[in-house]
Design an enzyme around this catalytic site. Structure first.
Site, short mmCIF file in Angstrom:
data_model
loop_
_atom_site.label_atom_id
_atom_site.label_comp_id
_atom_site.label_asym_id
_atom_site.label_seq_id
_atom_site.Cartn_x
_atom_site.Cartn_y
_atom_site.Cartn_z
CG ASN A 9 -1.62 1.27 1.46
OD1 ASN A 9 -1.81 2.07 0.39
ND2 ASN A 9 -2.30 1.62 2.49
CE LYS A 11 -0.16 3.58 4.93
NZ LYS A 11 -0.36 3.77 6.24
CG HIS A 105 -6.03 1.65 5.67
ND1 HIS A 105 -5.55 2.60 6.22
CD2 HIS A 105 -4.69 1.14 5.26
CE1 HIS A 105 -4.15 2.47 6.60
NE2 HIS A 105 -3.96 1.53 6.03
CD GLU A 107 -3.43 5.83 6.41
OE1 GLU A 107 -2.15 5.38 7.02
OE2 GLU A 107 -3.33 5.79 5.45
CD GLU A 177 -3.30 -2.27 7.48
OE1 GLU A 177 -2.19 -2.37 6.99
OE2 GLU A 177 -4.02 -1.27 7.58
N GLY A 183 2.21 2.74 10.83
CA GLY A 183 3.26 3.93 10.71
C GLY A 183 3.73 4.64 11.82
CB SER A 222 5.33 -1.07 12.08
OG SER A 222 4.84 0.14 12.23
#
Length: 261
Positions: A9, A11, A105, A107, A177, A183, A222
């Site tokens: 991904n 991003k 996701h 985010e 996740e 991140g 991560s």
């Protein structure tokens, strides 16, 4: 045997030059003998999916042509067409040769306020239009610290099951996740990750044993070459959804190689 998957991904990163270098670097370093052809083929191989920003999808599709690398999108609309300025229909993605799409996701859920119900609607339409959803689920740090991890993940999964039925996961992927590990440099321990993956598989299996046994579950948060092999050894982890490390060809290829060990 479930074929491992490693999906990158990217991003909101890239430029035309950077995309060219990244794809060529991955193709040059990744041994073709390790890559599975198709969504569930090639015992002992890994399916590798590259998920660039939408504007670079045509460039990546052209760059991977003739290889076994697959292309995915990072998001899609809940509508097929109409007056939805700025949205990208899953039909557009399919038209360009995209096979997978990341949905839900953290985010998207947190920054863009996507609800469980909206994610379920996106899942249903994407699958109807021929895409393979990669459904992301996961808890925040506060939710983990208050022992709500399984409840949160169950709620997110059940919203999709209620919308499309559990059989839909026969042609879908689930990525766990933990939000607190995305991140941040923090990573769930293999024991923590395996516990959640096991619960995901048990939830699906409780409603359809065959689907639960076959659905591929990815870990994201991560993941690096240094910890990938240990995570991927867990019995219910079938690969990874890779963020930052997918922007480094050597690191990403090492993670792909770890998935088949």
């Amino acid at each position: 045997m479930r074929t491992p998957i490693v999906a990158g991904n990217w991003k909101m990163n890239g430029s035309r030059g950077a995309v060219e270098d990244l794809v060529s670097g991955i193709r040059d370093q990744l041994d073709a003998a390790l890559i599975a052809e198709g969504p569930a083929a090639g015992q002992g191989k890994t399916q590798v999916i590259l998920c660039p920003p939408a504007i670079y999808i045509p460039q990546v599709c052209a760059a991977v042509d003739g290889s076994a690398l697959a292309v995915g999108a990072q998001n899609a609309a809940a509508q097929e067409k109409g007056a939805y300025t700025g949205e990208i229909s899953p039909a557009f993605l399919a038209d360009f040769g995209v096979h997978h799409v990341i949905l839900g996701h953290s985010e998207r859920r947190q920054l863009f306020n996507e609800s469980d119900q909206l994610v379920a609607e996106k899942f249903a339409l994407a699958q109807k239009l021929g895409l393979i959803p990669v459904l992301c689920v996961g808890e925040t740090r506060a939710e983990r610290e208050s022992d709500q991890t399984i409840a949160v993940v169950t709620r997110q999964l059940q919203a999709v099951i209620d919308k499309v039925g559990v059989a839909a996961f026969g042609s879908a992927i689930v990525a766990y996740e933990p939000v607190w590990a995305i991140g941040t440099g923090l990573t769930a321990t293999p024991e923590q990750a395996q516990e959640v993956h096991r619960n995901i598989r048990e939830l699906i299996s409780s409603q359809d044993a065959s689907v639960g046994d076959g659905v591929r579950l990815l870990y994201g948060g991560s993941v690096k070459a240094a910890n990938a092999e240990e995570l991927f050894r867990c019995p219910d982890i079938d690969g990874g959804l890779i963020g930052g490390a997918s922007l480094d060809p050597s690191e990403f290829v090492a993670i792909c190689q770890a998935a088949v060990k």
